[in-house]
Design a protein around this motif. Structure first.
Motif, PDB file in Angstrom:
ATOM      1  N   ARG A  31       0.824  -1.218   0.000  1.00  0.00           N
ATOM      2  CA  ARG A  31       0.000   0.000   0.000  1.00  0.00           C
ATOM      3  C   ARG A  31       0.856   1.266   0.000  1.00  0.00           C
ATOM      4  NH1 ARG A  31      -3.301   0.035   4.785  1.00  0.00           N
ATOM      5  NH2 ARG A  31      -1.994  -1.609   5.673  1.00  0.00           N
ATOM      6  N   LEU A  32       2.157   1.114   0.245  1.00  0.00           N
ATOM      7  CA  LEU A  32       3.094   2.230   0.167  1.00  0.00           C
ATOM      8  C   LEU A  32       4.314   1.793  -0.622  1.00  0.00           C
ATOM      9  CD1 LEU A  32       3.201   3.684   3.817  1.00  0.00           C
ATOM     10  CD2 LEU A  32       2.053   4.697   1.843  1.00  0.00           C
ATOM     11  N   THR A  33       4.840   2.695  -1.437  1.00  0.00           N
ATOM     12  CA  THR A  33       6.115   2.421  -2.087  1.00  0.00           C
ATOM     13  C   THR A  33       7.241   2.643  -1.082  1.00  0.00           C
ATOM     14  OG1 THR A  33       6.460   4.705  -2.814  1.00  0.00           O
ATOM     15  CG2 THR A  33       5.140   3.271  -4.257  1.00  0.00           C
ATOM     16  N   LEU A  34       8.436   2.185  -1.428  1.00  0.00           N
ATOM     17  CA  LEU A  34       9.568   2.369  -0.529  1.00  0.00           C
ATOM     18  C   LEU A  34       9.889   3.849  -0.334  1.00  0.00           C
ATOM     19  CD1 LEU A  34      11.971  -0.514  -1.631  1.00  0.00           C
ATOM     20  CD2 LEU A  34      10.460  -0.410   0.363  1.00  0.00           C
ATOM     21  N   GLU A  35       9.737   4.638  -1.398  1.00  0.00           N
ATOM     22  CA  GLU A  35       9.961   6.076  -1.273  1.00  0.00           C
ATOM     23  C   GLU A  35       8.942   6.708  -0.330  1.00  0.00           C
ATOM     24  OE1 GLU A  35      11.957   7.050  -5.654  1.00  0.00           O
ATOM     25  OE2 GLU A  35       9.969   7.833  -5.123  1.00  0.00           O
ATOM     26  N   GLU A  36       7.671   6.309  -0.492  1.00  0.00           N
ATOM     27  CA  GLU A  36       6.635   6.834   0.406  1.00  0.00           C
ATOM     28  C   GLU A  36       6.898   6.408   1.841  1.00  0.00           C
ATOM     29  OE1 GLU A  36       2.621   7.058  -2.340  1.00  0.00           O
ATOM     30  OE2 GLU A  36       3.333   5.092  -1.663  1.00  0.00           O
ATOM     31  N   LEU A  37       7.313   5.159   2.006  1.00  0.00           N
ATOM     32  CA  LEU A  37       7.597   4.654   3.352  1.00  0.00           C
ATOM     33  C   LEU A  37       8.697   5.470   4.009  1.00  0.00           C
ATOM     34  CD1 LEU A  37       7.286   2.549   5.616  1.00  0.00           C
ATOM     35  CD2 LEU A  37       8.955   1.130   4.385  1.00  0.00           C
ATOM     36  N   ASP A  38       9.786   5.712   3.299  1.00  0.00           N
ATOM     37  CA  ASP A  38      10.901   6.482   3.868  1.00  0.00           C
ATOM     38  C   ASP A  38      10.449   7.881   4.277  1.00  0.00           C
ATOM     39  OD1 ASP A  38      12.603   4.378   3.521  1.00  0.00           O
ATOM     40  OD2 ASP A  38      13.450   5.100   1.627  1.00  0.00           O
ATOM     41  N   GLY A  39       9.672   8.531   3.412  1.00  0.00           N
ATOM     42  CA  GLY A  39       9.219   9.883   3.714  1.00  0.00           C
ATOM     43  C   GLY A  39       8.288   9.931   4.904  1.00  0.00           C
ATOM     44  N   ARG A  40       7.399   8.940   4.980  1.00  0.00           N
ATOM     45  CA  ARG A  40       6.436   8.952   6.092  1.00  0.00           C
ATOM     46  C   ARG A  40       7.080   8.546   7.421  1.00  0.00           C
ATOM     47  NH1 ARG A  40       0.322   7.552   4.069  1.00  0.00           N
ATOM     48  NH2 ARG A  40       0.527   8.318   1.936  1.00  0.00           N
ATOM     49  N   ILE A  41       8.023   7.627   7.362  1.00  0.00           N
ATOM     50  CA  ILE A  41       8.729   7.274   8.599  1.00  0.00           C
ATOM     51  C   ILE A  41       9.499   8.487   9.120  1.00  0.00           C
ATOM     52  CG2 ILE A  41      10.693   5.978   9.503  1.00  0.00           C
ATOM     53  CD1 ILE A  41       9.710   3.554   8.024  1.00  0.00           C
ATOM     54  N   GLU A  42      10.127   9.204   8.223  1.00  0.00           N
ATOM     55  CA  GLU A  42      10.839  10.421   8.625  1.00  0.00           C
ATOM     56  C   GLU A  42       9.871  11.402   9.288  1.00  0.00           C
ATOM     57  OE1 GLU A  42      13.454  14.059   6.607  1.00  0.00           O
ATOM     58  OE2 GLU A  42      13.058  12.203   5.483  1.00  0.00           O
TER      59      GLU A  42
END
Length: 222
Positions: A31-42
């Motif tokens: 449901r999230l791309t790796l780029e989206e995951l990195d940005g949201r975790i940040e």
């Protein structure tokens, strides 16, 4: 009424860690791309308030689950204290067998309630209630009595998840709340009685004024 500035309440490590875990699960599900995951975790690790976390989770979880994440620390503390109503698995259970059960005045509302109007009525008046969450999950196990929920203007009430029995389901309250006002999510199954969600009527206003004249204390009848 909703808790003032509840979105501005500061969060701690428990909420951030729960948000990060939720984001990782969403990425694992695709449901999230790796780029989206990195940005949201940040964003989650940098979050300081509940409002900082909500946008990161809003398109991944239903509103009730988002509130569980942003209230993680508060819920865990009340769960550790053994208080019912602070976990989905351990709701505050109100059962009306032969006498009505009533809550009114400035009573504290936990996020999880379970109502059993077996042979009498369960009546909850939220007008002066102290809210601990912007979403209140109410499960009704219908009987011969009525479940009556009275909410202030601006609140929302979703009764679409209630399975109708031989009684009736009546709600004159908008499904969506106004702004950041609270939302009641009513679930469960009706039986012979009626499940009613409404705003205060004149009799409710008269009862409230009497309570205020006497000091405005909590009215609880079991």
């Amino acid at each position: 009424m909703s808790t003032p500035d509840s979105g501005a309440i500061r969060i701690g490590h428990a909420e951030r860690e729960q948000a990060v875990e939720t984001l990782r699960e969403a990425a694992a599900d695709g449901r999230l791309t790796l780029e989206e995951l990195d940005g949201r975790i940040e964003g989650a690790l940098a979050a300081r308030t509940r409002d900082d976390l909500r946008p990161l989770l809003a398109d991944l979880l239903p509103p009730t689950d988002v509130e569980l994440v942003v209230n993680t620390a508060a819920l865990q503390a009340r769960q550790r204290a053994g208080e019912p109503g602070w976990a989905w698995q351990d709701p505050l259970v109100l059962t009306a067998r032969w006498d009505d059960v009533v809550r009114a005045g400035p009573w504290e509302v936990p996020p999880f309630l379970e109502l059993h109007p077996v042979a009498s009525n369960v009546k909850l008046n939220f007008v002066d209630a102290r809210l601990t969450s912007e979403i209140v999950d109410v499960v009704v196990h219908g009987g011969a009595g009525d479940a009556i929920l009275i909410v202030p203007d601006g609140w929302g009430a979703d009764v679409s998840r209630v399975e109708k029995g031989l009684g009736t389901i009546k709600s004159v309250v908008d499904t969506r709340p106004v702004g950041r006002e609270p939302l009641l999510v009513v679930r469960g199954k009706g039986a012979l009685g009626t499940i009613k969600v409404r705003h205060p009527n004149r009799f409710d206003d008269w009862q409230r004024q009497r309570r205020l004249d006497k000091g405005g204390g909590i009215y609880a009848k079991n």
